[in-house]
Design a protein around this motif. Sequence first.
Motif, short mmCIF file in Angstrom:
data_model
loop_
_atom_site.label_atom_id
_atom_site.label_comp_id
_atom_site.label_asym_id
_atom_site.label_seq_id
_atom_site.Cartn_x
_atom_site.Cartn_y
_atom_site.Cartn_z
N SER A 91 -23.70 -3.08 4.20
CA SER A 91 -22.79 -4.05 4.82
C SER A 91 -23.36 -4.62 6.11
CB SER A 91 -21.45 -3.37 5.10
OG SER A 91 -21.66 -2.21 5.86
N LEU A 92 -24.60 -4.27 6.44
CA LEU A 92 -25.20 -4.81 7.66
C LEU A 92 -26.08 -6.01 7.31
CD1 LEU A 92 -26.43 -1.58 9.48
CD2 LEU A 92 -24.50 -3.00 10.10
N PRO A 93 -26.25 -6.95 8.24
CA PRO A 93 -27.21 -8.03 7.97
C PRO A 93 -28.64 -7.49 7.98
CG PRO A 93 -26.37 -8.17 10.21
CD PRO A 93 -25.55 -7.14 9.50
N ARG A 94 -29.54 -8.26 7.33
CA ARG A 94 -30.90 -7.74 7.17
C ARG A 94 -31.63 -7.61 8.49
NH1 ARG A 94 -33.72 -9.46 1.60
NH2 ARG A 94 -32.02 -8.72 0.30
N THR A 95 -31.27 -8.45 9.46
CA THR A 95 -31.98 -8.38 10.74
C THR A 95 -31.67 -7.07 11.47
OG1 THR A 95 -30.15 -9.65 11.60
CG2 THR A 95 -32.18 -10.84 11.13
N ALA A 96 -30.57 -6.40 11.06
CA ALA A 96 -30.22 -5.14 11.74
C ALA A 96 -31.22 -4.04 11.41
CB ALA A 96 -28.82 -4.71 11.34
N THR A 97 -32.05 -4.26 10.41
CA THR A 97 -33.03 -3.23 10.06
C THR A 97 -34.15 -3.15 11.07
OG1 THR A 97 -32.51 -3.70 7.77
CG2 THR A 97 -34.44 -2.37 8.16
N LEU A 98 -34.45 -4.30 11.74
CA LEU A 98 -35.60 -4.31 12.66
C LEU A 98 -35.44 -3.32 13.81
CD1 LEU A 98 -36.44 -8.10 12.66
CD2 LEU A 98 -37.75 -6.24 11.67
N PRO A 99 -34.27 -3.29 14.49
CA PRO A 99 -34.13 -2.28 15.55
C PRO A 99 -34.30 -0.87 15.04
CG PRO A 99 -32.33 -3.83 15.65
CD PRO A 99 -33.09 -4.16 14.43
N ILE A 100 -33.82 -0.63 13.79
CA ILE A 100 -33.95 0.73 13.25
C ILE A 100 -35.41 1.05 12.97
CG2 ILE A 100 -33.49 2.08 11.17
CD1 ILE A 100 -31.26 2.24 13.09
N ILE A 101 -36.17 0.03 12.53
CA ILE A 101 -37.61 0.26 12.33
C ILE A 101 -38.25 0.63 13.66
CG2 ILE A 101 -39.77 -0.82 11.61
CD1 ILE A 101 -38.10 -0.43 9.25
N ALA A 102 -37.81 -0.06 14.73
CA ALA A 102 -38.33 0.26 16.06
C ALA A 102 -37.95 1.69 16.44
CB ALA A 102 -37.78 -0.73 17.08
N PHE A 103 -36.69 2.06 16.13
CA PHE A 103 -36.22 3.44 16.40
C PHE A 103 -37.07 4.45 15.65
CE2 PHE A 103 -33.40 6.97 15.19
CZ PHE A 103 -32.99 7.39 16.43
N LEU A 104 -37.34 4.15 14.36
CA LEU A 104 -38.17 5.04 13.55
C LEU A 104 -39.56 5.15 14.17
CD1 LEU A 104 -37.41 4.15 9.84
CD2 LEU A 104 -37.01 6.30 10.99
#
Lengths: 124, 432
Positions: A91-104
């Motif tokens: 349910s999140l937009p695709r751009t929300a993945t980028l911060p998580i990639i940074a977190f990872l």
Amino acid sequence: MVGELASNYSTILMMFGFAVVATAPALLISRMIAPRKRSNPVKFLPMECGQVPSGAGRTHFMMQYYAYILMFVVFDVMAIFLYAWGSSILSLPRTATLPIIAFLAIMFAAMAYALDQSRRRNIW
Amino acid sequence: MSVIAPKFRFSEFLKSITDNLFWIIILVTLIGLPVIMIVLLFVDLPVYQGELINPFLAFSWMFHPELSLPLIKSFMITDFFRIAVFPGFGFAVLLATSVIFIERKMLAKLQLRVGPFYCGKIEGILQLMADGIKLVTKEIIIPAKADKPIFILSPLMFVGAAAAFVALIPVAPGWVVADIDLGLIAVFAVIGFFPIITVLASWSANSKYPFIGGIRALFQMVSFEIPLILSLLGVVILTGTLNLSEIVASQASFPWIIFLPVGAIVFFIAMLAELERIPFDLPEAESEIVAGWLTEFSGMMYGLVQLGSYIKLYAFAALFVVIFLGGWNGPMIFPPLEEELILEGKTIGPITIQTPGLPIFSMEFFSGVFWFILKTAAVIFFILLPRGVFPRVRIDLLLDLGWFKLIGLTFLNIFIALALLYAGVFGPGGML
């Protein structure tokens, strides 16, 4: 709503309680029918392969791998944080993945540094 | 040694059967039925269909299956039935005990031995019962300076924690003790209790070998908990839910092991480490530190820890089935029952079945349970197999494996899941 949630989780506790109540009689029956001879105090010494035990049972132990325990405290929490993201990703937009990639990336880099430090046994 | 009775005569055999029947009938009529009646007089009976049930009516229902069927059915949807019997404790204990026997036989075959043989006529099938009786009749010795309350409670808590883990496993559609939205997180929470119980047991024993074993267990579980948690994240990303029943339902057409094999392999290895199975049985390495953290347990306390560890083994195997192998999903092998038979009853030649609602379970249920048990048995086989094949891993290699290799592989697994999601294979509007 809160009561409903609590009742869902209460079955886990009830299962825990049921297992304890259902298996405790095994110990009680054993206590009743097993022989109990207290004549020999040597019997109640801690097991040390037949030798008379020396020193305290709860000794100091060299924590050779203590760094791993410290790392666990940090990274276990971070691993659970990822579930908050993983369960709502659809349910999140695709751009929300980028911060998580940074977190990872930060998590992975920190973990690599900590693992590198944990190999230097002389500082622990 | 099992020997046939030397003076075996068929007539005496028949006589023993009729003798037993005679005494059973006498005792049931003279003692059994009055006792049931007396108990019923003191029990608060419910109101059924606008009529207060008296003891005489309840007594007649007990021996009249047509009338007692609704009562049995209403009992089967209660929480108590689920906790005590079917997806809960009874089912898990039955599977766990059969796993103990099968492990001993299978390990013997792997090592070209015979295994349990004499107890019971067929392949030592009563060996487990004999072991249980032996454990009950053995003296429980508690070390003199041990912390007694914690030391006695820790086997019970171990069994309880294993049972709490079983409570979260869905066995068939709708058949789960605790169907909660955060099922997977609850699983991790329950798994987190095992190292605490292990350390409590080993610390309270006040002995050196349990202490070393407890420290080892702590290290092992600490280093394999993070790969265990992260290896399941791929499935959560693709399904978008933490509810275990919904994860199973999402695998109706294909199991997740096809798309996330890396996660499945990492989870399997981490599972072996959490279960303290060979090659990761450092906490109870019997050739190094006597029996590790179990050294001071004797008699039934040891038996309870073993029971708990096999319940835990079943629960982990079932979790693997639920998450990666599709749980109860599988082809229907039993044909569904006819509507007429369920609702009204049926006459087939000389036999008349006129009990509406007689089939207590649907055939979908049987099919689901069949596939679940079959898959769980296959996973348990692969958990038991390394015990006959591999040696024990050294502790620094174990920590290396957990922290360097498995965590790296779990990150790879997360990126495989993300790639599948963003390439449009899964998710809303995906190809599959």
